[in-house]
Scaffold this motif. Structure first.
Motif, PDB file in Angstrom:
ATOM      1  N   ASP A 178      -2.108  10.183   8.373  1.00 32.69           N
ATOM      2  CA  ASP A 178      -3.397  10.117   7.679  1.00 32.69           C
ATOM      3  C   ASP A 178      -3.528  11.206   6.619  1.00 32.69           C
ATOM      4  O   ASP A 178      -4.021  10.955   5.513  1.00 32.69           O
ATOM      5  N   ALA A 179      -3.114  12.428   6.964  1.00 32.91           N
ATOM      6  CA  ALA A 179      -3.261  13.544   6.022  1.00 32.91           C
ATOM      7  C   ALA A 179      -2.436  13.309   4.759  1.00 32.91           C
ATOM      8  O   ALA A 179      -2.888  13.596   3.647  1.00 32.91           O
ATOM      9  N   GLU A 180      -1.230  12.760   4.923  1.00 35.73           N
ATOM     10  CA  GLU A 180      -0.383  12.482   3.759  1.00 35.73           C
ATOM     11  C   GLU A 180      -0.963  11.352   2.911  1.00 35.73           C
ATOM     12  O   GLU A 180      -0.884  11.389   1.679  1.00 35.73           O
ATOM     13  N   ILE A 181      -1.551  10.366   3.571  1.00 37.18           N
ATOM     14  CA  ILE A 181      -2.178   9.256   2.842  1.00 37.18           C
ATOM     15  C   ILE A 181      -3.333   9.763   1.998  1.00 37.18           C
ATOM     16  O   ILE A 181      -3.455   9.439   0.810  1.00 37.18           O
ATOM     17  N   ARG A 182      -4.180  10.590   2.597  1.00 36.45           N
ATOM     18  CA  ARG A 182      -5.339  11.116   1.864  1.00 36.45           C
ATOM     19  C   ARG A 182      -4.891  12.039   0.722  1.00 36.45           C
ATOM     20  O   ARG A 182      -5.476  12.026  -0.368  1.00 36.45           O
ATOM     21  N   ALA A 225       0.831  -1.212   0.000  1.00 39.50           N
ATOM     22  CA  ALA A 225       0.000   0.000   0.000  1.00 39.50           C
ATOM     23  C   ALA A 225       0.860   1.254   0.000  1.00 39.50           C
ATOM     24  O   ALA A 225       0.576   2.220  -0.725  1.00 39.50           O
ATOM     25  N   TYR A 226       1.930   1.256   0.806  1.00 40.45           N
ATOM     26  CA  TYR A 226       2.823   2.415   0.827  1.00 40.45           C
ATOM     27  C   TYR A 226       3.501   2.603  -0.529  1.00 40.45           C
ATOM     28  O   TYR A 226       3.683   3.729  -0.999  1.00 40.45           O
ATOM     29  N   GLN A 227       3.888   1.510  -1.186  1.00 41.07           N
ATOM     30  CA  GLN A 227       4.532   1.605  -2.499  1.00 41.07           C
ATOM     31  C   GLN A 227       3.559   2.159  -3.543  1.00 41.07           C
ATOM     32  O   GLN A 227       3.944   2.972  -4.387  1.00 41.07           O
ATOM     33  N   ILE A 228       2.309   1.720  -3.480  1.00 40.27           N
ATOM     34  CA  ILE A 228       1.316   2.190  -4.450  1.00 40.27           C
ATOM     35  C   ILE A 228       1.085   3.682  -4.318  1.00 40.27           C
ATOM     36  O   ILE A 228       0.962   4.411  -5.314  1.00 40.27           O
ATOM     37  N   LEU A 229       1.028   4.172  -3.075  1.00 38.65           N
ATOM     38  CA  LEU A 229       0.788   5.599  -2.852  1.00 38.65           C
ATOM     39  C   LEU A 229       2.074   6.425  -2.911  1.00 38.65           C
ATOM     40  O   LEU A 229       2.015   7.651  -2.843  1.00 38.65           O
ATOM     41  N   GLY A 230       3.218   5.751  -3.026  1.00 37.27           N
ATOM     42  CA  GLY A 230       4.488   6.473  -3.096  1.00 37.27           C
ATOM     43  C   GLY A 230       4.869   7.124  -1.787  1.00 37.27           C
ATOM     44  O   GLY A 230       5.468   8.204  -1.771  1.00 37.27           O
ATOM     45  N   LEU A 231       4.546   6.460  -0.665  1.00 35.63           N
ATOM     46  CA  LEU A 231       4.791   7.020   0.663  1.00 35.63           C
ATOM     47  C   LEU A 231       5.744   6.139   1.457  1.00 35.63           C
ATOM     48  O   LEU A 231       5.974   4.976   1.113  1.00 35.63           O
ATOM     49  N   THR A 232       6.265   6.692   2.536  1.00 39.08           N
ATOM     50  CA  THR A 232       7.089   5.933   3.464  1.00 39.08           C
ATOM     51  C   THR A 232       6.236   5.524   4.665  1.00 39.08           C
ATOM     52  O   THR A 232       5.194   6.129   4.923  1.00 39.08           O
ATOM     53  N   PRO A 233       6.671   4.521   5.425  1.00 41.87           N
ATOM     54  CA  PRO A 233       5.863   4.024   6.537  1.00 41.87           C
ATOM     55  C   PRO A 233       5.561   5.051   7.624  1.00 41.87           C
ATOM     56  O   PRO A 233       4.662   4.824   8.440  1.00 41.87           O
ATOM     57  N   ASP A 234       6.286   6.159   7.660  1.00 43.76           N
ATOM     58  CA  ASP A 234       6.004   7.158   8.691  1.00 43.76           C
ATOM     59  C   ASP A 234       4.956   8.176   8.242  1.00 43.76           C
ATOM     60  O   ASP A 234       4.675   9.146   8.954  1.00 43.76           O
ATOM     61  N   ALA A 235       4.334   7.962   7.098  1.00 40.84           N
ATOM     62  CA  ALA A 235       3.318   8.894   6.595  1.00 40.84           C
ATOM     63  C   ALA A 235       2.079   8.861   7.494  1.00 40.84           C
ATOM     64  O   ALA A 235       1.657   7.795   7.952  1.00 40.84           O
TER      65      ALA A 235
END
Length: 235
Positions: A196-200, A184-194
């Motif tokens: 809720d706001a960064e995910i959205r 999921a983090y790879q799909i959104l291009g995020l790191t595990p410390d992201a």
């Protein structure tokens, strides 16, 4: 003493406004009056606060902010706004292909993981090679959907050339199982410390790129939605 201070403030305000009135055009005058009025109310609120008259200071301060409008409230009302980091990339991996989407440009690249063209980048494959690889991916529904998302961006009208049934192949493939946090983090291009706001924010940004209504891929849109839901459930 307090009334003398207020009187001096009023006198200064009147003199300044008189000078502005003579030289300013109506639009600038209106804007100046609003800013000056708001500032005056806030200074007056400060005077009352310094003398312990908070019952007058608090409403005057609020009124001053209201008069100033957003120009005076930006620093209070901006809130948290996740910053978009340049160079972010989303990665989706299936049994036969791994695809990357650049957040800045929307450009999609991929590498073949299995089959005749294993180890080759999709950008290096000819149209004939792509058709052959697309036919190979028929054994894995998710891989084929991912390749089709790439073809939609690279080759206009490929469905007709490859004799594909576009209506059938635009839907989402069945899931191969629950999505992991790492995926999921790879799909959104995020790191595990992201948070809720960064995910959205990442979800919204990517959906603008790949949503079917924008000519994107139904499969990728479904993956991005699943990634957001997976991470938000964990949080």
């Amino acid at each position: 003493m307090i009334y003398l201070i207020i009187g001096l403030i009023l006198l200064t305000a009147l003199l300044t406004l008189g000078n502005k009135f003579v030289n300013a055009n109506p639009a600038n005058l209106a804007r100046g009056l609003r800013l000056f009025g708001g500032a005056f109310l806030m200074v007056l609120a400060l005077v009352f606060a310094l003398t312990g008259r908070f019952v007058f200071a608090i409403p005057l301060f609020g009124l001053g902010l209201s008069v100033l409008g957003m120009s005076g409230l930006n620093w209070l009302s901006s809130g948290y706004k996740p910053q978009k980091t340049s160079g972010q990339r989303s990665r989706v991996r299936t049994a036969m292909v791994e695809m990357e989407l650049d957040h800045d440009s929307g450009h999609m690249t991929g590498i073949v993981l299995a089959g005749t063209y294993q180890g080759r980048e999709l950008d290096q494959l000819t149209e004939t090679d792509l058709e052959a690889f697309w036919q190979e991916t028929a054994q894995d529904g998710q891989s084929q959907k991912l390749v089709e998302a790439y073809l939609d961006r690279r080759l206009a009208g490929w469905r007709e050339h490859f004799q594909a049934n576009g209506a059938e192949r635009q839907g989402s493939a069945a899931s191969s199982g629950p999505m992991t946090d790492e995926e999921a983090y790879q799909i959104l291009g995020l790191t595990p410390d992201a948070g809720d706001a960064e995910i959205r924010a990442a979800h919204r940004r990517l959906m603008m790129r790949v949503h079917p209504d924008q000519g994107g891929s139904g499969f990728l849109a479904a993956k991005i939605n699943e990634a957001k839901d997976t991470l938000l459930r964990r949080h």
